[in-house]
Design a protein around this motif. Sequence first.
Motif, PDB file in Angstrom:
ATOM      1  N   MET A   1       0.841  -1.190   0.000  1.00  0.00           N
ATOM      2  CA  MET A   1       0.000   0.000   0.000  1.00  0.00           C
ATOM      3  C   MET A   1       0.879   1.245   0.000  1.00  0.00           C
ATOM      4  N   LYS A   2       0.597   2.147  -0.894  1.00  0.00           N
ATOM      5  CA  LYS A   2       1.376   3.379  -0.988  1.00  0.00           C
ATOM      6  C   LYS A   2       0.948   4.351   0.110  1.00  0.00           C
ATOM      7  N   HIS A   3       1.940   4.999   0.688  1.00  0.00           N
ATOM      8  CA  HIS A   3       1.648   5.932   1.777  1.00  0.00           C
ATOM      9  C   HIS A   3       0.939   7.188   1.274  1.00  0.00           C
ATOM     10  N   LYS A   4       0.273   7.854   2.183  1.00  0.00           N
ATOM     11  CA  LYS A   4      -0.442   9.104   1.875  1.00  0.00           C
ATOM     12  C   LYS A   4       0.209  10.227   2.667  1.00  0.00           C
ATOM     13  N   MET A   5       0.661  11.237   1.963  1.00  0.00           N
ATOM     14  CA  MET A   5       1.297  12.378   2.606  1.00  0.00           C
ATOM     15  C   MET A   5       0.381  13.587   2.462  1.00  0.00           C
ATOM     16  N   ASN A   6      -0.103  14.094   3.567  1.00  0.00           N
ATOM     17  CA  ASN A   6      -0.921  15.312   3.570  1.00  0.00           C
ATOM     18  C   ASN A   6      -0.007  16.528   3.571  1.00  0.00           C
ATOM     19  N   ILE A   7      -0.368  17.517   2.787  1.00  0.00           N
ATOM     20  CA  ILE A   7       0.397  18.755   2.704  1.00  0.00           C
ATOM     21  C   ILE A   7      -0.479  19.879   3.229  1.00  0.00           C
ATOM     22  N   GLU A   8      -0.006  20.541   4.266  1.00  0.00           N
ATOM     23  CA  GLU A   8      -0.668  21.746   4.772  1.00  0.00           C
ATOM     24  C   GLU A   8       0.022  22.928   4.111  1.00  0.00           C
ATOM     25  N   LEU A   9      -0.649  23.527   3.149  1.00  0.00           N
ATOM     26  CA  LEU A   9      -0.047  24.579   2.338  1.00  0.00           C
ATOM     27  C   LEU A   9      -0.601  25.938   2.735  1.00  0.00           C
ATOM     28  N   SER A  10       0.302  26.879   3.002  1.00  0.00           N
ATOM     29  CA  SER A  10      -0.083  28.258   3.310  1.00  0.00           C
ATOM     30  C   SER A  10       0.722  29.192   2.418  1.00  0.00           C
ATOM     31  N   ASN A  11       0.069  30.243   1.961  1.00  0.00           N
ATOM     32  CA  ASN A  11       0.737  31.223   1.113  1.00  0.00           C
ATOM     33  C   ASN A  11       0.465  32.603   1.686  1.00  0.00           C
ATOM     34  N   GLU A  12       1.506  33.216   2.261  1.00  0.00           N
ATOM     35  CA  GLU A  12       1.345  34.548   2.830  1.00  0.00           C
ATOM     36  C   GLU A  12       1.850  35.643   1.888  1.00  0.00           C
ATOM     37  N   THR A  13       2.002  35.275   0.613  1.00  0.00           N
ATOM     38  CA  THR A  13       2.454  36.266  -0.362  1.00  0.00           C
ATOM     39  C   THR A  13       1.272  36.721  -1.219  1.00  0.00           C
ATOM     40  N   GLU A  14       1.535  37.716  -2.043  1.00  0.00           N
ATOM     41  CA  GLU A  14       0.511  38.220  -2.963  1.00  0.00           C
ATOM     42  C   GLU A  14       0.490  37.429  -4.270  1.00  0.00           C
ATOM     43  N   LEU A  15       1.495  36.567  -4.465  1.00  0.00           N
ATOM     44  CA  LEU A  15       1.597  35.781  -5.691  1.00  0.00           C
ATOM     45  C   LEU A  15       0.661  34.582  -5.621  1.00  0.00           C
ATOM     46  N   ALA A  16      -0.264  34.504  -6.541  1.00  0.00           N
ATOM     47  CA  ALA A  16      -1.173  33.362  -6.606  1.00  0.00           C
ATOM     48  C   ALA A  16      -0.487  32.227  -7.361  1.00  0.00           C
ATOM     49  N   LEU A  17      -0.475  31.062  -6.748  1.00  0.00           N
ATOM     50  CA  LEU A  17       0.133  29.898  -7.378  1.00  0.00           C
ATOM     51  C   LEU A  17      -0.934  29.081  -8.090  1.00  0.00           C
ATOM     52  N   PRO A  18      -0.564  28.407  -9.186  1.00  0.00           N
ATOM     53  CA  PRO A  18      -1.529  27.546  -9.879  1.00  0.00           C
ATOM     54  C   PRO A  18      -2.074  26.465  -8.933  1.00  0.00           C
ATOM     55  N   ALA A  19      -3.315  26.064  -9.127  1.00  0.00           N
ATOM     56  CA  ALA A  19      -3.990  25.116  -8.245  1.00  0.00           C
ATOM     57  C   ALA A  19      -3.294  23.753  -8.191  1.00  0.00           C
ATOM     58  N   PHE A  20      -2.609  23.364  -9.271  1.00  0.00           N
ATOM     59  CA  PHE A  20      -1.982  22.039  -9.283  1.00  0.00           C
ATOM     60  C   PHE A  20      -0.765  21.946  -8.367  1.00  0.00           C
ATOM     61  N   ILE A  21      -0.270  23.087  -7.880  1.00  0.00           N
ATOM     62  CA  ILE A  21       0.956  23.087  -7.070  1.00  0.00           C
ATOM     63  C   ILE A  21       0.802  22.191  -5.838  1.00  0.00           C
ATOM     64  N   ASN A  22      -0.310  22.310  -5.102  1.00  0.00           N
ATOM     65  CA  ASN A  22      -0.481  21.532  -3.885  1.00  0.00           C
ATOM     66  C   ASN A  22      -0.433  20.033  -4.160  1.00  0.00           C
ATOM     67  N   ALA A  23      -1.191  19.575  -5.164  1.00  0.00           N
ATOM     68  CA  ALA A  23      -1.196  18.147  -5.485  1.00  0.00           C
ATOM     69  C   ALA A  23       0.187  17.687  -5.935  1.00  0.00           C
ATOM     70  N   ARG A  24       0.853  18.500  -6.702  1.00  0.00           N
ATOM     71  CA  ARG A  24       2.181  18.128  -7.196  1.00  0.00           C
ATOM     72  C   ARG A  24       3.191  18.100  -6.054  1.00  0.00           C
ATOM     73  N   ILE A  25       3.072  19.014  -5.092  1.00  0.00           N
ATOM     74  CA  ILE A  25       3.966  18.994  -3.934  1.00  0.00           C
ATOM     75  C   ILE A  25       3.761  17.701  -3.152  1.00  0.00           C
ATOM     76  N   GLU A  26       2.514  17.274  -2.997  1.00  0.00           N
ATOM     77  CA  GLU A  26       2.228  16.009  -2.320  1.00  0.00           C
ATOM     78  C   GLU A  26       2.922  14.853  -3.042  1.00  0.00           C
ATOM     79  N   GLU A  27       2.862  14.867  -4.369  1.00  0.00           N
ATOM     80  CA  GLU A  27       3.520  13.837  -5.172  1.00  0.00           C
ATOM     81  C   GLU A  27       5.040  13.883  -4.995  1.00  0.00           C
ATOM     82  N   VAL A  28       5.599  15.092  -4.963  1.00  0.00           N
ATOM     83  CA  VAL A  28       7.045  15.258  -4.800  1.00  0.00           C
ATOM     84  C   VAL A  28       7.493  14.722  -3.443  1.00  0.00           C
TER      85      VAL A  28
END
Length: 156
Positions: A1-28
Amino acid sequence: MKHKMNIELSNETELALPAFINARIEEVVSAVLEQEGFDVDGEVSVLFTDNVGIQALNAEYRQKDTPTDVLSFPQYDDLYALSDMPVFLYLGDIVISLEQASQQAESFGHSLEREIFYLVVHSVLHLLGCDHMEETDKRIMREKEKSALKHLGIFK
């Protein structure tokens, strides 16, 4: 069984990141854990800040009053040394300066997303206990970074 890594993502900048970033960070994060032999469920927090924010943290925790690209705050000193692996693992915290990452991406000639993913790989290795203070350790860490990025298909 592959492990599941939850990512708690916070952005305190004015730069909006693309929505796929969170899922991709989890994959990374999961890919680095798998590469390093850690098959556990867990969580890591990722905070995006600017140079002012990361400089304050760098000064407080490392006594270096300058901005940097990424800071890693591991929950454990060295996961490689643990004899009993927890079932659920809180890896620690990653803080990335989007301002610095953007400048580095431009100077290296690749996308901001690629730079973010590289910094996450680098930081997760730190959370696991790797470092690059000695030349031998630096070579080992760079090889691990390259291997993870190649496995993920992250090039430019």
